[in-house]
Design a protein around this motif. Sequence first.
Motif, PDB file in Angstrom:
ATOM      1  N   THR A 187       0.930  -1.301   0.377  1.00 44.17           N
ATOM      2  CA  THR A 187      -0.239   0.071   0.023  1.00 44.17           C
ATOM      3  C   THR A 187       0.744   1.247  -0.424  1.00 44.17           C
ATOM      4  O   THR A 187       1.671   1.217   0.532  1.00 44.17           O
ATOM      5  CB  THR A 187      -0.607  -0.539   1.073  1.00 44.17           C
ATOM      6  N   MET A 188       0.693   2.021  -0.857  1.00 44.68           N
ATOM      7  CA  MET A 188       1.572   3.479  -0.736  1.00 44.68           C
ATOM      8  C   MET A 188       0.960   4.040   0.460  1.00 44.68           C
ATOM      9  O   MET A 188      -0.085   4.028   0.716  1.00 44.68           O
ATOM     10  CB  MET A 188       0.836   3.844  -2.370  1.00 44.68           C
ATOM     11  N   THR A 189       1.962   4.625   0.763  1.00 42.41           N
ATOM     12  CA  THR A 189       1.810   6.179   1.790  1.00 42.41           C
ATOM     13  C   THR A 189       1.341   6.740   1.728  1.00 42.41           C
ATOM     14  O   THR A 189       1.519   7.019   0.484  1.00 42.41           O
ATOM     15  CB  THR A 189       4.041   6.223   2.352  1.00 42.41           C
ATOM     16  N   ALA A 190       1.351   7.783   2.576  1.00 41.23           N
ATOM     17  CA  ALA A 190       0.367   8.860   2.945  1.00 41.23           C
ATOM     18  C   ALA A 190       1.584   9.739   1.825  1.00 41.23           C
ATOM     19  O   ALA A 190       0.616  10.232   0.725  1.00 41.23           O
ATOM     20  CB  ALA A 190      -0.207   9.450   4.151  1.00 41.23           C
ATOM     21  N   GLU A 191       2.444   9.934   2.291  1.00 41.56           N
ATOM     22  CA  GLU A 191       3.483  10.961   1.991  1.00 41.56           C
ATOM     23  C   GLU A 191       3.673  10.789  -0.048  1.00 41.56           C
ATOM     24  O   GLU A 191       3.566  10.957  -0.702  1.00 41.56           O
ATOM     25  CB  GLU A 191       4.794  11.001   2.503  1.00 41.56           C
ATOM     26  N   ARG A 192       3.487   9.290   0.203  1.00 46.70           N
ATOM     27  CA  ARG A 192       3.893   8.878  -1.567  1.00 46.70           C
ATOM     28  C   ARG A 192       3.249   9.394  -2.346  1.00 46.70           C
ATOM     29  O   ARG A 192       2.818  10.178  -3.756  1.00 46.70           O
ATOM     30  CB  ARG A 192       4.343   7.646  -1.994  1.00 46.70           C
ATOM     31  N   ARG A 193       1.586   9.210  -2.052  1.00 47.69           N
ATOM     32  CA  ARG A 193       0.075   9.764  -2.256  1.00 47.69           C
ATOM     33  C   ARG A 193       0.219  11.018  -2.838  1.00 47.69           C
ATOM     34  O   ARG A 193       0.175  11.202  -3.707  1.00 47.69           O
ATOM     35  CB  ARG A 193      -0.955   9.447  -1.384  1.00 47.69           C
ATOM     36  N   GLN A 194       0.616  11.630  -1.509  1.00 46.27           N
ATOM     37  CA  GLN A 194       0.743  13.381  -1.673  1.00 46.27           C
ATOM     38  C   GLN A 194       1.844  13.892  -2.969  1.00 46.27           C
ATOM     39  O   GLN A 194       1.563  14.444  -4.134  1.00 46.27           O
ATOM     40  CB  GLN A 194       1.626  13.671  -0.862  1.00 46.27           C
ATOM     41  N   VAL A 196       3.424  11.959  -5.475  1.00 46.12           N
ATOM     42  CA  VAL A 196       2.542  11.730  -6.548  1.00 46.12           C
ATOM     43  C   VAL A 196       1.349  11.955  -7.816  1.00 46.12           C
ATOM     44  O   VAL A 196       1.412  12.305  -8.904  1.00 46.12           O
ATOM     45  CB  VAL A 196       2.605   9.407  -6.866  1.00 46.12           C
ATOM     46  N   LEU A 197       0.572  13.138  -7.010  1.00 49.04           N
ATOM     47  CA  LEU A 197      -0.607  14.439  -7.422  1.00 49.04           C
ATOM     48  C   LEU A 197       1.071  15.525  -7.323  1.00 49.04           C
ATOM     49  O   LEU A 197       0.577  15.610  -8.676  1.00 49.04           O
ATOM     50  CB  LEU A 197      -1.421  14.428  -6.031  1.00 49.04           C
ATOM     51  N   TYR A 203       4.674  17.866 -13.908  1.00 50.16           N
ATOM     52  CA  TYR A 203       5.002  16.501 -15.175  1.00 50.16           C
ATOM     53  C   TYR A 203       3.292  16.550 -16.524  1.00 50.16           C
ATOM     54  O   TYR A 203       3.934  16.452 -17.663  1.00 50.16           O
ATOM     55  CB  TYR A 203       5.403  16.004 -14.948  1.00 50.16           C
ATOM     56  N   ASN A 204       2.311  17.289 -16.070  1.00 46.78           N
ATOM     57  CA  ASN A 204       1.118  17.169 -17.394  1.00 46.78           C
ATOM     58  C   ASN A 204       1.078  15.690 -17.298  1.00 46.78           C
ATOM     59  O   ASN A 204       1.230  15.821 -18.490  1.00 46.78           O
ATOM     60  CB  ASN A 204       1.624  18.162 -17.999  1.00 46.78           C
ATOM     61  N   PHE A 205       0.516  14.658 -15.901  1.00 52.16           N
ATOM     62  CA  PHE A 205       0.535  14.003 -16.451  1.00 52.16           C
ATOM     63  C   PHE A 205      -0.899  13.222 -15.796  1.00 52.16           C
ATOM     64  O   PHE A 205      -1.225  13.999 -14.653  1.00 52.16           O
ATOM     65  CB  PHE A 205       1.233  12.436 -17.043  1.00 52.16           C
ATOM     66  N   PHE A 206      -2.198  12.210 -16.618  1.00 51.53           N
ATOM     67  CA  PHE A 206      -3.134  11.708 -15.576  1.00 51.53           C
ATOM     68  C   PHE A 206      -2.006  10.661 -14.588  1.00 51.53           C
ATOM     69  O   PHE A 206      -1.675   9.934 -15.117  1.00 51.53           O
ATOM     70  CB  PHE A 206      -3.882  11.111 -16.337  1.00 51.53           C
ATOM     71  N   ILE A 207      -3.176  10.412 -13.471  1.00 54.59           N
ATOM     72  CA  ILE A 207      -2.932   9.044 -12.614  1.00 54.59           C
ATOM     73  C   ILE A 207      -4.510   7.691 -12.695  1.00 54.59           C
ATOM     74  O   ILE A 207      -5.105   8.725 -13.080  1.00 54.59           O
ATOM     75  CB  ILE A 207      -2.847   9.513 -11.892  1.00 54.59           C
ATOM     76  N   MET A 228      -7.714  12.586  -2.706  1.00 55.26           N
ATOM     77  CA  MET A 228      -6.472  13.647  -2.340  1.00 55.26           C
ATOM     78  C   MET A 228      -6.401  14.963  -3.790  1.00 55.26           C
ATOM     79  O   MET A 228      -6.074  15.674  -3.394  1.00 55.26           O
ATOM     80  CB  MET A 228      -5.399  12.878  -2.062  1.00 55.26           C
ATOM     81  N   ASP A 229      -7.218  14.081  -4.971  1.00 50.05           N
ATOM     82  CA  ASP A 229      -7.501  14.901  -5.815  1.00 50.05           C
ATOM     83  C   ASP A 229      -8.209  16.369  -6.489  1.00 50.05           C
ATOM     84  O   ASP A 229      -9.288  16.716  -6.116  1.00 50.05           O
ATOM     85  CB  ASP A 229      -7.884  13.991  -7.123  1.00 50.05           C
TER      86      ASP A 229
END
Length: 396
Positions: A187-194, A196-197, A203-207, A228-229
């Motif tokens: 599971t991706m951590t909260a910090e990494r979630r933030q 990657v957003l 860098y202008n891409f979708f997730i 979070m988006d």
Amino acid sequence: MSVASFFPENIKVALKNIPPGEWIPELPEDCIRLHSGYPAPALVPDEELKVAVTSLLEEEQDLPLHYLGSPKILKLKEQIKVRLEERGISVSGEELLITSGACQAIDLIARILLDEETIVAIESPTYMEALEIFQNYTKRIISIPVDKHGLQTDVLEEILAERKRNGLANPRFLYTIPTFQNPTGTTMTAERRQHVLELADSYNFFIVEDDAYGELSFYKNLPTLKAMDKKSRVLHVGSLSKIVAPGMRIGWITGASEIIHASAWFKKDLNHPFAQATMAVFLANTDFEVKLLTLRDTYWAKCAVLLSALEQYLPESASWYVPEGGYFVWMKIPDVETSEMLTQALSEGVSFIPGKYFFMDQTDGTEFLRLSFSYEDEKEIVEGIRRLGRVVEANL
Ligand SMILES: Cc1ncc(COP(=O)(O)O)c(C=O)c1O
């Protein structure tokens, strides 16, 4: 005449890929299935679905069997919105499309966002059917490693920065399974979630957030990327396959209305009126929070049984991640070619999926394997791991 010569170039290229489903092993009779990412048979509500079908047809007669379908299709959309609220996601009707499972959702997204020139970033390892789908549209795939905390967003950032320095294009989207990932269970951590957003924005891409296992948490839930988006970067994909029944083929995409509109444009399945209306009746009759408690308790117990059997029967050199939800345990056995070991395991009566199938470059996955605790009962899980332990010992 060769019919294949009529195919356009992109189809010819796609047909050179590894065939779909090549990873599914041919099982001997009575094999203990630790490869299957299927729900536990006892948790699939066949009786309740039978009741739903009967009451649907009694109420609406032949209506859901026609092209026009049933008003319950609209009701299902409202019910899915409630499920999304539980994941912290609030959407309007224009931002939600019901699909034939998460697979169709991923395929539609790939279809409207990718072509041979565009780049997609994926987790490495990742869900092999998503990999198969992306390879049907583009060869330009960037793999970003996953560790026990999920996608390594710092590596993603380095790759993006280097591409920018070299004048190379960014990915059109990143496909990630941040919660109880397939195959690693991480599971991706909260910090990494933030993080990657933030990267998606700069860098202008979708997730594309695949949340197929998101509701199957053993402990607590992290907010989804979609919740979070703030910038409409996330396309959130969900499914009832792992929590109700995969054969019903009910999934969804939610995200920017333009993407939902374009996906609906290309989705020519006429909404499977019978399946969608049946599911609407089933959901109306079900206390889903109670159902989820049963699912979480059952899978937590099965996972605990599998983990303790691994401690007991696997040699010290083997290691694995401990999942906090979902269906899977990811294992590494140094210096063992797991795809070669599979034949022996099958003859001993236990199956798994060799790790190589979850990687774009299969040589990255030779020492790994995926085990699933979802399908078999606890007794079979222990016996399966006992057999696996013997096979691993013999291969060291
Ligand atoms: C990560 C992930 N996404 C999507 C799916 C497919 O879901 P569906 O049955 O809804 O197409 C699976 C099934 O194995 C999965 O593991």
